[in-house]
Design a protein around this motif. Structure first.
Motif, short mmCIF file in Angstrom:
data_model
loop_
_atom_site.label_atom_id
_atom_site.label_comp_id
_atom_site.label_asym_id
_atom_site.label_seq_id
_atom_site.Cartn_x
_atom_site.Cartn_y
_atom_site.Cartn_z
N SER A 219 -6.49 41.87 -27.89
CA SER A 219 -5.04 41.88 -27.75
C SER A 219 -4.47 43.26 -28.10
N LEU A 220 -4.98 43.88 -29.18
CA LEU A 220 -4.53 45.22 -29.57
C LEU A 220 -4.86 46.25 -28.48
N VAL A 221 -6.03 46.11 -27.91
CA VAL A 221 -6.45 47.04 -26.86
C VAL A 221 -5.57 46.88 -25.63
N ARG A 222 -5.29 45.64 -25.27
CA ARG A 222 -4.49 45.38 -24.07
C ARG A 222 -3.09 45.97 -24.19
N ARG A 223 -2.51 45.97 -25.39
CA ARG A 223 -1.16 46.55 -25.54
C ARG A 223 -1.20 48.00 -26.00
N GLU A 224 -2.42 48.58 -25.95
CA GLU A 224 -2.62 50.00 -26.28
C GLU A 224 -2.03 50.34 -27.64
N VAL A 268 -13.89 58.13 -28.51
CA VAL A 268 -14.89 58.51 -27.51
C VAL A 268 -14.87 57.57 -26.32
N VAL A 269 -14.81 56.28 -26.60
CA VAL A 269 -14.86 55.30 -25.53
C VAL A 269 -13.56 55.25 -24.76
N GLY A 270 -12.45 55.38 -25.45
CA GLY A 270 -11.16 55.30 -24.78
C GLY A 270 -10.63 53.89 -24.76
N MET A 271 -9.31 53.78 -24.74
CA MET A 271 -8.67 52.47 -24.81
C MET A 271 -9.05 51.58 -23.62
N HIS A 272 -9.21 52.21 -22.45
CA HIS A 272 -9.52 51.43 -21.25
C HIS A 272 -10.87 50.73 -21.40
N ARG A 273 -11.88 51.48 -21.87
CA ARG A 273 -13.21 50.90 -22.00
C ARG A 273 -13.34 49.99 -23.22
N MET A 274 -12.43 50.13 -24.18
CA MET A 274 -12.49 49.26 -25.35
C MET A 274 -12.29 47.80 -24.98
N MET A 275 -11.60 47.56 -23.86
CA MET A 275 -11.43 46.18 -23.41
C MET A 275 -12.79 45.55 -23.13
N ARG A 276 -13.69 46.35 -22.58
CA ARG A 276 -15.04 45.88 -22.28
C ARG A 276 -15.80 45.55 -23.57
N TRP A 277 -15.70 46.47 -24.56
CA TRP A 277 -16.41 46.24 -25.82
C TRP A 277 -15.88 45.00 -26.53
N SER A 278 -14.59 44.81 -26.49
CA SER A 278 -13.99 43.64 -27.14
C SER A 278 -14.53 42.36 -26.51
N THR A 279 -14.68 42.39 -25.19
CA THR A 279 -15.21 41.23 -24.48
C THR A 279 -16.64 40.94 -24.89
N LEU A 280 -17.45 41.98 -25.02
CA LEU A 280 -18.83 41.82 -25.47
C LEU A 280 -18.90 41.25 -26.89
N LEU A 281 -18.02 41.74 -27.74
CA LEU A 281 -17.99 41.25 -29.12
C LEU A 281 -17.67 39.77 -29.17
N LEU A 282 -16.73 39.34 -28.33
CA LEU A 282 -16.39 37.92 -28.30
C LEU A 282 -17.58 37.08 -27.85
N ALA A 283 -18.31 37.56 -26.85
CA ALA A 283 -19.43 36.79 -26.30
C ALA A 283 -20.54 36.59 -27.32
#
Length: 408
Positions: A219-224, A268-283
């Motif tokens: 949620s934090l990543v999505r709202r930058e 390094v990863v950037g906010m855009h790619r953090m959405m991907r990492w957050s998804t992996l963490l949830l899984a």
């Protein structure tokens, strides 16, 4: 072996690769079954299936950690393509020839014994418990108990009979957790079937703290949100922080140098790619590792299928869609409730809640690759203008990628 009515059927020109997960008693991934849709591979499909197995075995994490079951017709015993296979890495799951005579049974048993001498292992259906098949049963490493064909009252007796022989028991077609519990009580410890990925919402169920933290991060990543706010959340959850750094430094994502701090990770990863990492963490945050693993493979497969059809940002969203398509099963919370407040892109929620939009055919195709639904596979491949070869290659790459990611 002499061709029978079952083995003489014409083979399809190409193989629609389907994957089913095999779980152990701890609900972790024991291996995968690869097949031609819902059917055993036949004719030239056997060569293709062996080729796919070879490609997967090139992934060291997968080859070392998982067992590959290749679902083939009995003619596989005489296939010249077995010479290409690494016998130590695969198990031949064989269907049985139809109405064989005594000579055919003896010839088949002799061929099984010959291949066993070369290191091959075999998984055979429970039908070989019949006296006529005991020559085959003697060569089996796994005995497949198909619960869709065994009446519940007869199951205990079949298991008792099977225990008199050496093969390890694997229950197939397990529909739900109730059936799973019954099988475990009988001492069976390998399972295959749709039970593990079906959502079972529990009234009043709340997410585990690790899952809630991963969703809060998303949620934090999505709202930058400010980097400091994201860093503060991660510091409050040590396990989440460790897993994030592990993912970012894995071989699945080629970054220059090792990332050692949370702030550096975000920068390094950037906010855009953090959405991907957050998804992996949830899984990977729940207590059902195979389910999270399954979700990651599905997400990666959708991303790869979209690689030539979607812009990069939508490929990332395809990945999120695939992983989140199992969110209700991972959390025990209804999908609509679980998605509330996340602010996901409309295209993602359209696919997850209403089965429509740009990601719907990708999700449907990924699910067909798991269920072996040949009709859905063909329909969605046509809708996306993808060949069977493209889909199969993406499927294999997704499996290898997930293994590499999750074993580091």
């Amino acid at each position: 072996m002499t061709a029978t009515a079952e083995t003489a059927q014409p083979a399809r020109a190409s193989l629609e690769l389907a994957r089913q997960v095999i779980l152990d008693d701890a609900r972790t991934v024991f291996g995968y079954e690869l097949a031609a849709g819902t059917e055993p591979a036949r004719g030239e499909q056997i060569a293709e299936l062996v080729s796919h197995a070879l490609a997967l075995c090139a992934s060291k994490p997968l080859a070392e950690r998982r067992v590959l079951f290749l679902h083939c017709g009995p003619e596989a015993l005489d296939s010249e393509h077995l010479a290409l296979a690494d016998a130590t890495r695969i198990v031949l799951r064989l269907s049985l020839p139809a109405n064989p005579d005594a000579a055919q049974l003896a010839a088949g048993a002799a061929r099984l014994a010959e291949l066993r001498q070369k290191g091959f292992r075999f998984a055979l259906p429970h039908d070989v418990l019949a006296t006529a098949w005991h020559g085959w049963l003697a060569q089996a490493d796994f005995l497949l108990l198909d619960v869709t064909r065994l009446p519940a009252p007869a199951l205990a007796g079949v298991v008792k009979l099977a225990r008199q022989h050496k093969p390890r028991l694997l229950a197939c077609g397990v529909p739900d957790d109730a059936c799973l519990r019954s099988l475990r009580q009988l001492g069976i410890d390998l399972f295959q079937g749709p039970f593990f990925s079906r959502p079972v919402p529990v009234p009043g169920q709340k997410m585990r703290p690790s899952q809630a933290a991963a969703l809060q991060l998303l949620s934090l990543v999505r709202r930058e949100a400010d980097v400091g706010e994201i860093e503060a959340l991660l510091k409050r959850d040590t396990a989440l922080s460790f897993q994030l750094l592990r993912f970012i430094n894995s071989g699945a994502f080629a970054l220059q140098g090792e990332v050692t701090s949370l702030r550096s990770a975000v920068m390094v990863v950037g906010m855009h790619r953090m959405m991907r990492w957050s998804t992996l963490l949830l899984a990977t945050a729940g207590d059902a590792p195979a389910l999270g693993h399954h979700a990651i493979v599905r997400g990666r497969l959708m991303e790869l299928l979209g690689a030539e059809l979607l812009p990069p940002d939508q490929c990332d969203q395809a990945f999120v869609t695939g992983v989140f398509s199992l969110l209700d099963a991972m959390t025990g919370v209804p999908m609509k409730t679980a998605l509330e407040g996340l602010g996901l892109p409309i295209a993602v929620t359209d696919a997850l809640l209403d089965q429509k939009g740009v990601f719907e055919p990708f999700l449907s195709l990924a699910q067909a690759c798991e269920s072996g639904d040949a009709e859905a596979f063909a329909r969605d491949a046509d809708r996306l203008l993808l060949s069977g070869r493209q889909i199969n290659m993406a499927h294999l790459q997704a499996l290898a990628w997930a293994e590499d990611l999750l074993t580091r």
